[in-house]
Design an enzyme around this catalytic site. Structure first.
Site, PDB file in Angstrom:
ATOM      1  N   GLY A   8      59.087 -20.400  26.677  1.00  0.00           N
ATOM      2  CA  GLY A   8      59.531 -21.080  27.902  1.00  0.00           C
ATOM      3  C   GLY A   8      59.125 -22.540  27.895  1.00  0.00           C
ATOM      4  O   GLY A   8      58.772 -23.114  28.928  1.00  0.00           O
ATOM      5  N   LEU A  10      60.661 -25.315  27.695  1.00  0.00           N
ATOM      6  CA  LEU A  10      61.457 -26.367  28.347  1.00  0.00           C
ATOM      7  C   LEU A  10      61.317 -26.321  29.869  1.00  0.00           C
ATOM      8  O   LEU A  10      61.947 -27.096  30.579  1.00  0.00           O
ATOM      9  CB  LEU A  10      62.933 -26.247  27.946  1.00  0.00           C
ATOM     10  CG  LEU A  10      63.209 -26.562  26.465  1.00  0.00           C
ATOM     11  CD1 LEU A  10      64.647 -26.234  26.097  1.00  0.00           C
ATOM     12  CD2 LEU A  10      62.917 -28.022  26.147  1.00  0.00           C
ATOM     13  N   GLY A  11      60.481 -25.444  30.386  1.00  0.00           N
ATOM     14  CA  GLY A  11      60.291 -25.332  31.837  1.00  0.00           C
ATOM     15  C   GLY A  11      59.283 -26.332  32.380  1.00  0.00           C
ATOM     16  O   GLY A  11      58.788 -27.201  31.653  1.00  0.00           O
ATOM     17  N   GLN A  12      58.975 -26.200  33.675  1.00  0.00           N
ATOM     18  CA  GLN A  12      58.107 -27.166  34.365  1.00  0.00           C
ATOM     19  C   GLN A  12      56.731 -27.277  33.691  1.00  0.00           C
ATOM     20  O   GLN A  12      56.225 -28.375  33.473  1.00  0.00           O
ATOM     21  CB  GLN A  12      57.919 -26.748  35.835  1.00  0.00           C
ATOM     22  CG  GLN A  12      57.103 -27.743  36.654  1.00  0.00           C
ATOM     23  CD  GLN A  12      56.756 -27.252  38.060  1.00  0.00           C
ATOM     24  OE1 GLN A  12      56.698 -26.048  38.307  1.00  0.00           O
ATOM     25  NE2 GLN A  12      56.518 -28.175  38.967  1.00  0.00           N
ATOM     26  N   ASP A  34      62.071 -21.695  23.221  1.00  0.00           N
ATOM     27  CA  ASP A  34      62.752 -21.466  24.502  1.00  0.00           C
ATOM     28  C   ASP A  34      64.061 -20.746  24.194  1.00  0.00           C
ATOM     29  O   ASP A  34      64.563 -20.818  23.079  1.00  0.00           O
ATOM     30  CB  ASP A  34      63.031 -22.785  25.234  1.00  0.00           C
ATOM     31  CG  ASP A  34      63.214 -22.590  26.734  1.00  0.00           C
ATOM     32  OD1 ASP A  34      62.304 -22.949  27.499  1.00  0.00           O
ATOM     33  OD2 ASP A  34      64.272 -22.058  27.147  1.00  0.00           O
ATOM     34  N   ARG A  36      66.850 -21.571  25.602  1.00  0.00           N
ATOM     35  CA  ARG A  36      67.863 -22.627  25.505  1.00  0.00           C
ATOM     36  C   ARG A  36      67.383 -23.674  24.524  1.00  0.00           C
ATOM     37  O   ARG A  36      66.193 -23.792  24.265  1.00  0.00           O
ATOM     38  CB  ARG A  36      68.015 -23.375  26.847  1.00  0.00           C
ATOM     39  CG  ARG A  36      68.113 -22.516  28.043  1.00  0.00           C
ATOM     40  CD  ARG A  36      67.807 -23.302  29.308  1.00  0.00           C
ATOM     41  NE  ARG A  36      66.375 -23.543  29.513  1.00  0.00           N
ATOM     42  CZ  ARG A  36      65.862 -24.419  30.357  1.00  0.00           C
ATOM     43  NH1 ARG A  36      66.650 -25.195  31.065  1.00  0.00           N
ATOM     44  NH2 ARG A  36      64.556 -24.544  30.494  1.00  0.00           N
ATOM     45  N   ASP A  53      64.376 -15.617  22.197  1.00  0.00           N
ATOM     46  CA  ASP A  53      64.575 -14.777  23.369  1.00  0.00           C
ATOM     47  C   ASP A  53      63.386 -13.812  23.412  1.00  0.00           C
ATOM     48  O   ASP A  53      63.265 -12.930  22.550  1.00  0.00           O
ATOM     49  CB  ASP A  53      65.903 -14.006  23.210  1.00  0.00           C
ATOM     50  CG  ASP A  53      66.152 -13.061  24.371  1.00  0.00           C
ATOM     51  OD1 ASP A  53      65.287 -12.964  25.262  1.00  0.00           O
ATOM     52  OD2 ASP A  53      67.206 -12.407  24.377  1.00  0.00           O
ATOM     53  N   TYR A 142      58.651 -11.035  42.808  1.00  0.00           N
ATOM     54  CA  TYR A 142      57.949 -11.943  41.883  1.00  0.00           C
ATOM     55  C   TYR A 142      56.438 -11.643  41.918  1.00  0.00           C
ATOM     56  O   TYR A 142      55.783 -11.538  40.874  1.00  0.00           O
ATOM     57  CB  TYR A 142      58.218 -13.386  42.314  1.00  0.00           C
ATOM     58  CG  TYR A 142      57.510 -14.437  41.506  1.00  0.00           C
ATOM     59  CD1 TYR A 142      57.937 -14.756  40.222  1.00  0.00           C
ATOM     60  CD2 TYR A 142      56.433 -15.148  42.041  1.00  0.00           C
ATOM     61  CE1 TYR A 142      57.295 -15.743  39.493  1.00  0.00           C
ATOM     62  CE2 TYR A 142      55.795 -16.134  41.313  1.00  0.00           C
ATOM     63  CZ  TYR A 142      56.228 -16.433  40.046  1.00  0.00           C
ATOM     64  OH  TYR A 142      55.597 -17.408  39.318  1.00  0.00           O
ATOM     65  N   LYS A 146      53.747 -10.291  39.096  1.00  0.00           N
ATOM     66  CA  LYS A 146      52.514 -11.019  38.764  1.00  0.00           C
ATOM     67  C   LYS A 146      51.294 -10.096  38.798  1.00  0.00           C
ATOM     68  O   LYS A 146      50.429 -10.165  37.930  1.00  0.00           O
ATOM     69  CB  LYS A 146      52.323 -12.220  39.699  1.00  0.00           C
ATOM     70  CG  LYS A 146      53.307 -13.348  39.436  1.00  0.00           C
ATOM     71  CD  LYS A 146      53.120 -13.914  38.034  1.00  0.00           C
ATOM     72  CE  LYS A 146      54.205 -14.878  37.626  1.00  0.00           C
ATOM     73  NZ  LYS A 146      54.104 -15.300  36.230  1.00  0.00           N
TER      74      LYS A 146
HETATM   75  N1  SER Z   1      55.355 -21.772  42.417  1.00  0.00           N
HETATM   76  C1  SER Z   1      55.999 -20.540  42.098  1.00  0.00           C
HETATM   77  C2  SER Z   1      57.211 -20.314  42.908  1.00  0.00           C
HETATM   78  O1  SER Z   1      57.380 -20.946  43.912  1.00  0.00           O
HETATM   79  C3  SER Z   1      55.100 -19.390  42.336  1.00  0.00           C
HETATM   80  O2  SER Z   1      54.206 -19.234  41.313  1.00  0.00           O
HETATM   81  O3  SER Z   1      57.986 -19.475  42.560  1.00  0.00           O
END
Ligand code: SER
Length: 321
Positions: A8, A10-12, A34, A36, A53, A142, A146
Site C-alpha cells: 500500500g 502509494l497511500g497516505q 502497491d 496500482r 496484490d 472498519y 482493526k
Molecule cells: N483515519 C482513519 C479513517 O478515518 C481511521 O483510522 O478511516
C-alpha cells in the site's frame, strides 16, 4: 531493521514512509509495492517498486522470497467510510490482506508492522482518556477489522513468534495524497478547500472531537517502533497514539490565523458522523511513551502552517492557484 517491504505504498502513510525509509536505509533496501502503479510518482520512479496484490498469497510470498526483507510494513487496507459502504469487501481486503502478510512474515522470518486505529474502540469506553487496555467493541466494520487484526497479530506473536508491532493511529493530517475514504480526513480536505475556495462544507458536526496527528510524527512513530528493542515492548496489540484532540471549529480557527475570511459550513453525512461519534475523543498514549519513547512534535497550529504552505506550492504547480 535493514530491509523493508511496504504494501500500500502509494497511500497516505505509505508514500511518506517509503521516502523516509529510502533515506534511512538506501534505495535498494526499500521495496515499495502497491496494487496500482502511478507513472510519474516518485515512489514508483525513484527506487524499487513492484505491483503487488496482497490478496494473492502466492505472489506475495514469491516477492518476499525474492527481496528477503527483515520487516514487512503492511499498509494496504480500506479506510472507514469506504468499508462502511461495502462492509464485506472491507472485511475481505483488510483481513485476508493482513493474514497473508502475517503468513509471509512467518515464512521468511521477518517482523511485521500493520497499523490499527482509534476506530478499534467503540462507544462503551471512557471517551476522555481512553486507556491502552479496555473494551474493544467497535460499531463500524472498519473498527471490527482493526480489533480482529490486533488479535491476529497478537496470535501470530504468541503462537509463531512473529515479531508483530502496531499502533492505533488517530486522524492523520498530511498534504501529499488526496483526502478520501476515511472519516477523519475532513482534517485534510478543509485545508485543500480553504485554499481553493475559501470555504469548506464539513460532513461532521461542530464539537465532534477526535485525536489528530501530523504525518511526520506518524512516520517517526512507525520508524521508532519498528526499531524499538523487542524486550521493552509489553504490548503486542497496538499502542494508542494521541498527540492532541480537535474538532472542526478548532481547525477553522487555526486556518483563520492565515486566511481570515475562511468560512466553515456544515452538511452532515450520517454515516461518517455515526462512525466519528463511536470513537473516543482522546486516547491515553502513556504506554507508547513509556515502552518506546513516543513523542509528537507538531501542534495543530504547526500543522496548519505546514499544510497551507505546502498545499499552496502544490496548487501553484498544478495551475490551480
Ligand atoms: N483515519 C482513519 C479513517 O478515518 C481511521 O483510522 O478511516
Amino acid at each position: 531493521m535493514k530491509k523493508v517491504l511496504v504494501t500500500g505504498s502509494l497511500g497516505q502513510i505509505g508514500s511518506e514512509l517509503v521516502t523516509r525509509l529510502r533515506k534511512d536505509l538506501g534505495l535498494n533496501n526499500v521495496i515499495a509495492t502497491d496494487l496500482r502503479k502511478i507513472e510519474g510518482s516518485p515512489i514508483v520512479e525513484e527506487g524499487v517498486f513492484e505491483t503487488l496484490d496482497v490478496m494473492d498469497q502466492e505472489a506475495f510470498l514469491k516477492m518476499a522470497k525474492k527481496h528477503k526483507p527483515d520487516m514487512i510494513v503492511h499498509l494496504a487496507a480500506l479506510l472507514s467510510a469506504t468499508t462502511e459502504k461495502n462492509p464485506k469487501l472491507g472485511w475481505k481486503l483488510n483481513m485476508d490482506g493482513l493474514i497473508n502478510a502475517l503468513d509471509v512474515a512467518k515464512e521468511i522470518g521477518a517482523g511485521l508492522f500493520a497499523p490499527s486505529s482509534v476506530a478499534a474502540f467503540g462507544p462503551d469506553v471512557d471517551f476522555q482518556n481512553t486507556p491502552q487496555d479496555t473494551f474493544m467493541h467497535p460499531t463500524s466494520m472498519y473498527g471490527v477489522t482493526k480489533v480482529a487484526g490486533e488479535l491476529l497479530m497478537n496470535y501470530y506473536y504468541t503462537k509463531y513468534g512473529v515479531d508483530t508491532r502496531s499502533v492505533r493511529f488517530p486522524g492523520l493530517m498530511s498534504y501529499k495524497t488526496e483526502p478520501g475514504g476515511g472519516t477523519s480526513d475532513y482534517n485534510v480536505d478543509m485545508y485543500y478547500q480553504a485554499l481553493l475556495k475559501g470555504e469548506y462544507e464539513c460532513y461532521l458536526k461542530a464539537g465532534t472531537y477526535m485525536d489528530m496527528m501530523y504525518i511526520d510524527d506518524a512516520i517517526d512513530a512507525i520508524v521508532n517502533l519498528i526499531n524499538a528493542d523487542s524486550k521493552k515492548l509489553k504490548h503486542r496489540n497496538a499502542f494508542n497514539l494521541a498527540p492532541f484532540t480537535a474538532e472542526p471549529e478548532m481547525l477553522a480557527t487555526s486556518i483563520r490565523k492565515h486566511i481570515p475570511n475562511f468560512k466553515l459550513n456544515y452538511k452532515i453525512d450520517p454515516v461518517r458522523q455515526a462512525i466519528a461519534d463511536s470513537w473516543p475523543d482522546h486516547m491515553d498514549d502513556s504506554a507508547a511513551r513509556e515502552e518506546w519513547g513516543f513523542k509528537a512534535k507538531y501542534s495543530l497550529d504547526d500543522i496548519t502552517e505546514v499544510l497551507l504552505r505546502e498545499l499552496t506550492i502544490k496548487f501553484k504547480k498544478q495551475g490551480k492557484l
